[in-house]
Design an enzyme around this catalytic site. Sequence first.
Site, PDB file in Angstrom:
ATOM      1  N   ASP A  22       1.035  -2.151  12.389  1.00 48.66           N
ATOM      2  CA  ASP A  22       1.488  -2.622  11.073  1.00 48.66           C
ATOM      3  C   ASP A  22       1.845  -4.102  11.166  1.00 48.66           C
ATOM      4  O   ASP A  22       2.833  -4.483  11.792  1.00 48.66           O
ATOM      5  CB  ASP A  22       2.707  -1.810  10.622  1.00 48.66           C
ATOM      6  CG  ASP A  22       3.076  -2.135   9.180  1.00 48.66           C
ATOM      7  OD1 ASP A  22       3.309  -3.327   8.878  1.00 48.66           O
ATOM      8  OD2 ASP A  22       3.117  -1.220   8.348  1.00 48.66           O
ATOM      9  N   ASP A  57       5.394  -5.222   9.826  1.00 51.89           N
ATOM     10  CA  ASP A  57       6.488  -4.800  10.713  1.00 51.89           C
ATOM     11  C   ASP A  57       6.508  -5.629  11.992  1.00 51.89           C
ATOM     12  O   ASP A  57       7.576  -6.002  12.488  1.00 51.89           O
ATOM     13  CB  ASP A  57       6.337  -3.314  11.071  1.00 51.89           C
ATOM     14  CG  ASP A  57       6.755  -2.410   9.920  1.00 51.89           C
ATOM     15  OD1 ASP A  57       7.450  -2.896   9.005  1.00 51.89           O
ATOM     16  OD2 ASP A  57       6.380  -1.223   9.936  1.00 51.89           O
ATOM     17  N   THR A  70      -0.737   7.586  -0.984  1.00 47.77           N
ATOM     18  CA  THR A  70      -2.051   7.527  -1.633  1.00 47.77           C
ATOM     19  C   THR A  70      -2.947   6.446  -1.025  1.00 47.77           C
ATOM     20  O   THR A  70      -4.160   6.456  -1.255  1.00 47.77           O
ATOM     21  CB  THR A  70      -1.888   7.191  -3.127  1.00 47.77           C
ATOM     22  OG1 THR A  70      -1.309   5.873  -3.218  1.00 47.77           O
ATOM     23  CG2 THR A  70      -0.970   8.186  -3.828  1.00 47.77           C
ATOM     24  N   ARG A  94       0.853  -1.180   0.000  1.00 49.91           N
ATOM     25  CA  ARG A  94       0.000   0.000   0.000  1.00 49.91           C
ATOM     26  C   ARG A  94       0.887   1.227   0.000  1.00 49.91           C
ATOM     27  O   ARG A  94       1.696   1.414   0.901  1.00 49.91           O
ATOM     28  CB  ARG A  94      -0.854  -0.053   1.264  1.00 49.91           C
ATOM     29  CG  ARG A  94      -2.029   0.836   1.229  1.00 49.91           C
ATOM     30  CD  ARG A  94      -2.928   0.522   2.388  1.00 49.91           C
ATOM     31  NE  ARG A  94      -2.354   0.903   3.661  1.00 49.91           N
ATOM     32  CZ  ARG A  94      -3.065   1.235   4.718  1.00 49.91           C
ATOM     33  NH1 ARG A  94      -4.366   1.183   4.658  1.00 49.91           N
ATOM     34  NH2 ARG A  94      -2.503   1.577   5.848  1.00 49.91           N
TER      35      ARG A  94
HETATM   36  C1  PRP Z   1      -0.730  -4.233   4.798  1.00 47.97           C
HETATM   37  C2  PRP Z   1      -1.565  -5.467   4.979  1.00 47.97           C
HETATM   38  C3  PRP Z   1      -2.419  -5.472   3.746  1.00 47.97           C
HETATM   39  C4  PRP Z   1      -2.652  -4.010   3.505  1.00 47.97           C
HETATM   40  C5  PRP Z   1      -4.020  -3.657   3.981  1.00 47.97           C
HETATM   41  O1  PRP Z   1       0.303  -4.445   3.918  1.00 47.97           O
HETATM   42  O2  PRP Z   1      -0.790  -6.620   5.151  1.00 47.97           O
HETATM   43  O3  PRP Z   1      -1.805  -6.080   2.631  1.00 47.97           O
HETATM   44  O4  PRP Z   1      -1.681  -3.297   4.293  1.00 47.97           O
HETATM   45  O5  PRP Z   1      -4.319  -2.347   3.642  1.00 47.97           O
HETATM   46  P1  PRP Z   1      -5.439  -1.990   2.577  1.00 47.97           P
HETATM   47  O6  PRP Z   1      -6.635  -2.847   2.893  1.00 47.97           O
HETATM   48  O7  PRP Z   1      -5.698  -0.534   2.858  1.00 47.97           O
HETATM   49  O8  PRP Z   1      -4.901  -2.227   1.212  1.00 47.97           O
HETATM   50  P2  PRP Z   1       1.396  -3.313   3.602  1.00 47.97           P
HETATM   51  O9  PRP Z   1       0.935  -2.448   2.485  1.00 47.97           O
HETATM   52  O10 PRP Z   1       1.771  -2.623   4.878  1.00 47.97           O
HETATM   53  O11 PRP Z   1       2.601  -4.137   3.010  1.00 47.97           O
HETATM   54  P3  PRP Z   1       3.552  -5.208   3.728  1.00 47.97           P
HETATM   55  O12 PRP Z   1       2.730  -6.430   4.011  1.00 47.97           O
HETATM   56  O13 PRP Z   1       4.588  -5.448   2.692  1.00 47.97           O
HETATM   57  O14 PRP Z   1       4.093  -4.582   4.984  1.00 47.97           O
HETATM   58  N1  URA Z   2      -1.939  -2.420   7.218  1.00 49.17           N
HETATM   59  C1  URA Z   2      -1.555  -2.828   8.464  1.00 49.17           C
HETATM   60  O1  URA Z   2      -0.575  -3.579   8.590  1.00 49.17           O
HETATM   61  N2  URA Z   2      -2.241  -2.383   9.504  1.00 49.17           N
HETATM   62  C2  URA Z   2      -3.317  -1.578   9.398  1.00 49.17           C
HETATM   63  O2  URA Z   2      -3.921  -1.220  10.431  1.00 49.17           O
HETATM   64  C3  URA Z   2      -3.713  -1.174   8.118  1.00 49.17           C
HETATM   65  C4  URA Z   2      -3.018  -1.616   7.039  1.00 49.17           C
END
Ligand code: PRP
Ligand code: URA
Length: 209
Positions: free
Chosen positions: A200, A203, A108, A104
């Site tokens: 997150d 993380d 944006t 994400r």
């Molecule tokens: C997080 C999570 C989802 C997304 C959810 O991933 O694991 O994939 O955010 O958010 P959304 O419903 O608003 O799209 P992130 O983008 O943080 O990536 P990562 O798993 O690589 O840390």
């Molecule tokens: N992605 C995450 O990992 N946590 C949130 O709360 C939203 C998006």
Amino acid sequence: MSDVFVFDHPLIQHKLSIIRDVNTGCKEFRELVNEISMLMAYEVTKDMALEPVDVQTPVAKAKCQHLAGPQLAVVPVLRAGLGMVDGILDLIPNARVGHIGVYRDPETLKPVEYYCKLPSDIGDRHIIVVDPMLATGGSATASINFIKARGGKHIRLMNLIAAPEGIEAVQKAHPDVNIYVAGLDSHLNEDGYIIPGLGDAGDRLFGTK
Ligand code: PRP
Ligand code: URA
């Protein structure tokens, strides 16, 4: 319109309360994400088809049932979805695993796609898309678009925690995809984080913060 299932099983709710806790460290967080995923997968797969089979026990013939097709594919959304895979494979070792890379954009909040590798027979499999968080729903919607574009048909979405905004977005884009969650939270904050959520997920799983 698809169905939304919120699992109220005491074990799932107990473990969910621990991973939400800011004081839960990386190792315990990772273990519990796998445990919750296994428990959820048990429920998500409860309508899998069976067929009769005769089994010779040490003392007699038993009329049993084993899993009939179609087989399963688990598709984690990278990277946090990876944290759910082992727990599911412990339960369903014959499942195939596809990978979808979506992150994400922090400005944006729109999904950015960077990877997709699915089993070649994805169209013949029941598919469980896994990602701990369903926030705006952008990542899940894009991931399911990917899978459908490659022939995937029977798709379910499994998240640990969802916001109402994410559920609505996925239901609108993919009314054929049922959604399974352990926690349905209140809302998103201005940064797109689920409130109360767990922070997150990527993380916390991989210790990158
Ligand atoms: C997080 C999570 C989802 C997304 C959810 O991933 O694991 O994939 O955010 O958010 P959304 O419903 O608003 O799209 P992130 O983008 O943080 O990536 P990562 O798993 O690589 O840390
Ligand atoms: N992605 C995450 O990992 N946590 C949130 O709360 C939203 C998006």
